[in-house]
Write a protein that holds these residues in place. Structure first.
Motif, short mmCIF file in Angstrom:
data_model
loop_
_atom_site.label_atom_id
_atom_site.label_comp_id
_atom_site.label_asym_id
_atom_site.label_seq_id
_atom_site.Cartn_x
_atom_site.Cartn_y
_atom_site.Cartn_z
N LEU A 1 -29.18 -4.25 -71.07
CA LEU A 1 -29.62 -5.09 -72.18
C LEU A 1 -28.94 -4.72 -73.49
N TRP A 2 -28.64 -3.42 -73.68
CA TRP A 2 -28.02 -2.97 -74.93
C TRP A 2 -26.64 -3.59 -75.13
N LEU A 3 -25.99 -3.98 -74.04
CA LEU A 3 -24.67 -4.59 -74.15
C LEU A 3 -24.73 -6.02 -74.69
N TRP A 4 -25.92 -6.60 -74.73
CA TRP A 4 -26.10 -7.95 -75.24
C TRP A 4 -26.51 -7.96 -76.72
N VAL A 5 -26.61 -6.79 -77.31
CA VAL A 5 -26.95 -6.71 -78.74
C VAL A 5 -25.69 -6.96 -79.55
N PRO A 6 -25.68 -7.92 -80.45
CA PRO A 6 -24.46 -8.26 -81.19
C PRO A 6 -24.19 -7.34 -82.37
N ARG A 7 -24.49 -6.05 -82.18
CA ARG A 7 -24.34 -5.11 -83.30
C ARG A 7 -24.09 -3.71 -82.75
N LEU A 8 -23.18 -2.99 -83.38
CA LEU A 8 -22.95 -1.58 -83.08
C LEU A 8 -23.32 -0.74 -84.29
N ASP A 9 -24.15 0.28 -84.07
CA ASP A 9 -24.55 1.22 -85.11
C ASP A 9 -24.23 2.62 -84.57
N LEU A 10 -23.06 3.14 -84.92
CA LEU A 10 -22.55 4.37 -84.32
C LEU A 10 -22.59 5.53 -85.29
N ASP A 11 -22.83 6.72 -84.73
CA ASP A 11 -22.73 7.97 -85.47
C ASP A 11 -21.68 8.82 -84.79
N LYS A 12 -20.60 9.16 -85.51
CA LYS A 12 -19.50 9.87 -84.88
C LYS A 12 -19.92 11.24 -84.36
N SER A 13 -20.99 11.79 -84.93
CA SER A 13 -21.45 13.11 -84.46
C SER A 13 -22.06 13.04 -83.07
N ASP A 14 -22.35 11.84 -82.57
CA ASP A 14 -22.91 11.68 -81.23
C ASP A 14 -21.82 11.73 -80.16
N LEU B 1 -35.33 -12.21 -77.54
CA LEU B 1 -36.25 -11.49 -78.41
C LEU B 1 -36.09 -9.98 -78.23
N LEU B 2 -35.90 -9.53 -76.99
CA LEU B 2 -35.68 -8.10 -76.74
C LEU B 2 -34.39 -7.63 -77.43
N CYS B 3 -33.36 -8.43 -77.34
CA CYS B 3 -32.10 -8.06 -78.01
C CYS B 3 -32.28 -7.99 -79.52
N HIS B 4 -33.08 -8.90 -80.05
CA HIS B 4 -33.35 -8.86 -81.49
C HIS B 4 -34.08 -7.57 -81.87
N ILE B 5 -35.02 -7.14 -81.05
CA ILE B 5 -35.73 -5.88 -81.29
C ILE B 5 -34.76 -4.71 -81.29
N LEU B 6 -33.80 -4.74 -80.36
CA LEU B 6 -32.84 -3.64 -80.26
C LEU B 6 -31.90 -3.58 -81.45
N THR B 7 -31.75 -4.67 -82.20
CA THR B 7 -30.87 -4.64 -83.38
C THR B 7 -31.41 -3.72 -84.47
N PHE B 8 -32.70 -3.37 -84.40
CA PHE B 8 -33.28 -2.47 -85.39
C PHE B 8 -33.09 -1.00 -85.01
N LEU B 9 -32.48 -0.73 -83.86
CA LEU B 9 -32.21 0.63 -83.41
C LEU B 9 -30.73 0.96 -83.58
N THR B 10 -30.42 2.26 -83.61
CA THR B 10 -29.01 2.66 -83.56
C THR B 10 -28.50 2.38 -82.15
N SER B 11 -27.19 2.38 -81.99
CA SER B 11 -26.63 2.12 -80.66
C SER B 11 -27.03 3.21 -79.67
N LYS B 12 -27.14 4.46 -80.13
CA LYS B 12 -27.58 5.54 -79.25
C LYS B 12 -28.99 5.29 -78.75
N GLU B 13 -29.87 4.88 -79.64
CA GLU B 13 -31.25 4.59 -79.25
C GLU B 13 -31.30 3.36 -78.34
N SER B 14 -30.46 2.38 -78.64
CA SER B 14 -30.43 1.16 -77.82
C SER B 14 -29.98 1.46 -76.39
N VAL B 15 -28.93 2.30 -76.26
CA VAL B 15 -28.46 2.70 -74.94
C VAL B 15 -29.55 3.47 -74.19
#
Length: 433
Positions: free
Chosen positions: A47-60, A21-35
């Motif tokens: 825990l962020w490494l268990w999220v099956p999604r990457l949401d990256l911003d190259k400017s980060d 459930l925590l991983c599911h919550i993290l899917t609504f965040l960007t990868s930067k916020e998740s980290v």
């Protein structure tokens, strides 16, 4: 919760939730916020490494290599088959093509991606179309913004794709856009926003599975060599949304009889619009589209929307009161009417002619009327409400809104006047919001 303690005890109630459930919550965040959640506690560290999604911003990332290393770390930790969603935000200034492609290659060739999205904010990002089809066996959702598509092998297929959104995407020719749509046998949701640089002149939408289609133009003004012909063969379509377009031809090969139309378009006189929507049962139209329909109905008063049961429309009631009776006359079986009343402040209000233009027989089928805009004490608005109350024999409910914060206050007794108005239907409910 644990021990039945209340939230005021300072207990961390989120952290005690199950990890899935925590991983599911993290899917609504960007990868930067998740980290960033890794500093909360030891349980959150990886825990962020268990999220099956990457949401990256190259400017980060300060350098392209850092971004690639981040992707590699994620894939190495969980395995290439774990990643299901990938989104890349980029500001492509024309020099980032190789770096963007490197990020994509890290993902699409190794992972079973289901959701794939590129959101470009500056210039255009070039996307090799074969990259998309390398994910063809698993891809469910594809969303692209400010992307230039290349040509590709039209024999390919996207067997799982259900959502396809193109915002300011440039296609090299008509055939590429058509093939991407027709190669998706289970496509449900299609949204296209034309770029002024697009080369598509004839858009052919052929899909037996498509349920919702939105076609819009966000660039202002007429675009030279822009899309002006649409051909639709969509027998299962349920919702058609057309926004800010001018067409010279709109051909319907097949379409569901129950499709909902949502139309705000600049219409060409060569487009037989009345034939196009003559069988609609549910329609939302803007003020300018309503004006177009009115002028064509004035020319051919025999035209009818016999199947139209639900209509939502915006109208200049003070400057164009003659439009409403013409529209109502063309909808003899209308049951549900929602009106957005807009006042043309360029017109000096005089004595309203609305009641003299509205014969009682026009609303004999109405069962529900809703005025979406706040009712004021303007004479035309009050006349319209009274007209529906006094002449709608089957009216079951009328819904009005009062804006108490507006600068122009209602006169004392306004509500009392409306409640005391004679009602033709003894079962009519009067609702004030």
């Amino acid at each position: 919760m644990q021990g039945g303690r209340s939230g005021t005890s300072g207990e961390d109630r989120i952290s005690i939730l199950p990890e899935p459930l925590l991983c599911h919550i993290l899917t609504f965040l960007t990868s930067k916020e998740s980290v960033g959640t890794s500093v909360l506690s030891s349980r959150w560290r990886d825990l962020w490494l268990w999220v099956p999604r990457l949401d990256l911003d190259k400017s980060d990332f300060s350098e392209d290599s850092t971004c690639l290393s981040f992707i590699d770390k994620f894939l190495n930790f969980r395995g290439e088959s774990y990643l299901r969603g990938f989104k890349l935000n980029t500001d492509n200034d024309g020099d980032e093509g190789p770096s963007v492609e490197a990020c994509l290659m890290r993902v699409v060739n190794k992972c079973k991606i289901q959701q794939f999205e590129i959101e470009n904010h500056l210039g255009f990002c070039f996307l090799e179309t074969p990259l998309v089809f390398s994910m063809c066996n698993t891809l469910v959702s594809l969303k692209l913004t400010f992307v230039i598509m290349s040509d590709y092998d039209q024999s390919c297929s996207l067997p799982c794709l259900k959502t396809l959104h193109f915002e300011k995407v440039v296609f090299p020719c008509d055939e590429v856009a058509e093939a991407l749509i027709s190669s998706s046998p289970v496509l449900k949701d299609l949204k296209m926003s034309q770029s002024r640089y697009d080369s598509v002149l004839i858009l052919r939408v052929r899909s037996k599975s498509l349920k919702s289609f939105t076609l819009e133009r966000t660039d202002t003004g007429r675009v030279e060599n822009s899309l002006d012909t649409v051909v639709m063969d969509t027998p299962s379509l349920e919702h058609l949304n057309l926004v800010d377009y001018q067409y010279t031809s709109f051909e319907i090969v097949s379409m569901s009889e129950t499709v909902k139309f949502d139309i705000d378009v600049v219409l060409s006189i060569t487009w037989d619009f009345l034939t196009f929507v003559s069988h609609a049962t549910n329609m939302t139209i803007s003020r300018r589209t309503l004006e177009f329909i009115y002028y064509h109905l004035e020319i051919n008063r025999r035209s009818k929307f016999h199947g139209l049961a639900r209509l939502r429309a915006t109208i200049f009631l003070n400057s164009s009161p003659e439009m409403l009776p013409v529209i109502l006359e063309a909808c003899p079986n209308l049951k549900h009417l929602t009106l957005e009343l807009v006042h043309d402040f360029l017109v000096t209000e005089g004595t309203s002619r609305l009641l003299s233009l509205l014969p009682p027989s026009l609303v004999s089928s109405l069962e529900y009327v809703e005025i979406k805009s706040p009712i004021t004490d303007k004479a035309t608005e009050l006349e319209l409400v009274r007209y529906f109350l006094e002449n709608s024999t089957r009216l079951e409910k009328i819904v009005l809104r009062l804006n108490q914060s507006c600068l122009r206050k209602h006169k004392p007794g306004l509500l009392k006047q409306l409640f005391e108005s004679p009602r033709c239907s003894g079962f009519c409910q009067f609702v004030i919001i």
